[in-house]
Design an enzyme around this catalytic site. Structure first.
Site: not given
Ligand code: CP
Ligand code: NVA
Length: 320
Positions: A100, A127, A130, A221, A261, A289
């Site tokens: 990540r 992502h 997701q 989101d 999400c 997920r």
């Molecule tokens: N939706 C999602 O990726 O959640 P987290 O940021 O908690 O992993």
């Molecule tokens: N768009 C958000 C998604 C989190 C799961 C981010 O990048 O923070």
């Protein structure tokens, strides 16, 4: 397929296989308990996570493997030592890297230099895990997704981009409803055309709330993604009229589903009354997920075992 960095890299066939395997993993989890025995993944996270971290850790363990979490929130990857050196260490110990990252380029570089699969667990650009879970969730509701329309409203961010790719692979139409200052990536329309195999599926962007009409599902989101905290005031101001309310849901003219999400900023991008309504699929998305990522791990780490299993299932199905 070595890595899972972007849905742009997938074919429709592979996408279908992944969704099919996800269904099998969800319905018959015990059949997969031994498939990753002796394998382990490292989870390298530059940002916080609840769902992605826990579902990958638990997923590895439920498949007989192991997972180690490396918290990188205090320093960017590549800071203490080069990404190349890091990749060349990790590949000696682990069978898979889940990353990540702030910059999408970081995940791409790790994948270039590691001989083991790298999975994008969210970057600034995309992502994909997701969107895989989201399409799987919709398939559970409708079966066939062709001719369905998903409207993504709010900030044209990483989740929106992956949903555009996922919609194209699934034969869905996608309308992005965002302010012009927060449009999806300029390549979105081109990517949609390239990935789409359905003559009826389409992609368009609009800044008008009229784009909601006919939506089978409304997705939003956060307006402030991780790393954008300094822009909070300005973003909240610009995006205010794109809040998902019961009135906005009613404007679709359908009994549309609501998706997010998570994490949600309740009463900012969506009101409690919508996210807690019977139309909301948010916790089903979160549950899924786990199942889709287990299928993904199997596809990347044990493709032959998974392939043999799926083939046997197919024959058993024909016989039955
Ligand atoms: N939706 C999602 O990726 O959640 P987290 O940021 O908690 O992993
Ligand atoms: N768009 C958000 C998604 C989190 C799961 C981010 O990048 O923070």
């Amino acid at each position: 397929m070595k890595d899972f960095l972007s849905l742009k890299d997938l074919t429709v066939d592979l996408w279908k296989q992944l969704l099919h395997a996800s269904a099998e993993v969800k319905v018959r989890p015990s059949n997969f308990r031994q498939m990753l025995v002796g394998k382990s993944s490292v989870l390298l996270f530059e940002k916080s996570s609840l769902r992605t971290r826990l579902t990958f850790e638990l997923g590895m363990k439920q498949l007989g493997g192991d997972a180690v979490y490396l918290d990188h929130q205090e320093s960017r990857l590549g800071g203490r030592e080069s990404l190349t050196d890091m990749a060349r260490n990790l590949e000696r110990w682990f069978d898979c890297i889940v990353a990540r990252t702030f910059s999408h380029e970081t995940a791409v570089k790790l994948a270039e230099h590691a001989s083991v699969p790298v999975i994008n667990g969210l970057s600034d650009a995309e992502h994909p895990c997701q969107a895989l879970a989201d399409v799987f969730t919709l398939q559970e509701k409708w079966g066939e997704l062709q001719a369905k329309t998903l409207v993504f409203i709010g900030d044209g961010n990483n989740v929106c981009t992956s949903l555009i790719h996922a919609a194209a692979l699934s034969g869905m139409s996608l309308v992005a409803v965002t302010p012009s200052s927060h449009q999806p990536h300029s390549k979105a329309a081109e990517d949609f055309q390239r990935l789409s195999t359905s003559a009826t599926a389409s992609y368009r962007w609009t800044d008008s709330l009229d784009g909601l009409q006919g939506a089978d599902v409304v997705y939003t989101d956060t307006w402030v993604s991780m790393g954008q905290e300094e822009e909070t005031r300005e973003r909240v101001q610009v995006l205010q009229s794109y809040q998902v309310t019961p009135e906005l849901m009613a404007s679709t003219g359908r009994n549309s589903y609501f998706m997010h999400c998570l994490p949600a900023h309740r009463n900012q991008e969506v009101t409690d009354s919508v996210i807690d309504s019977p139309q909301s699929l948010v916790f089903e998305q979160a549950e899924n997920r786990l199942h889709v990522q287990k299928a993904l791990l199997l596809l990347l780490l044990a493709p032959q075992e998974l392939g043999r299993y799926m083939l046997l299932e197919k024959f058993a199905g024909w016989k039955g």
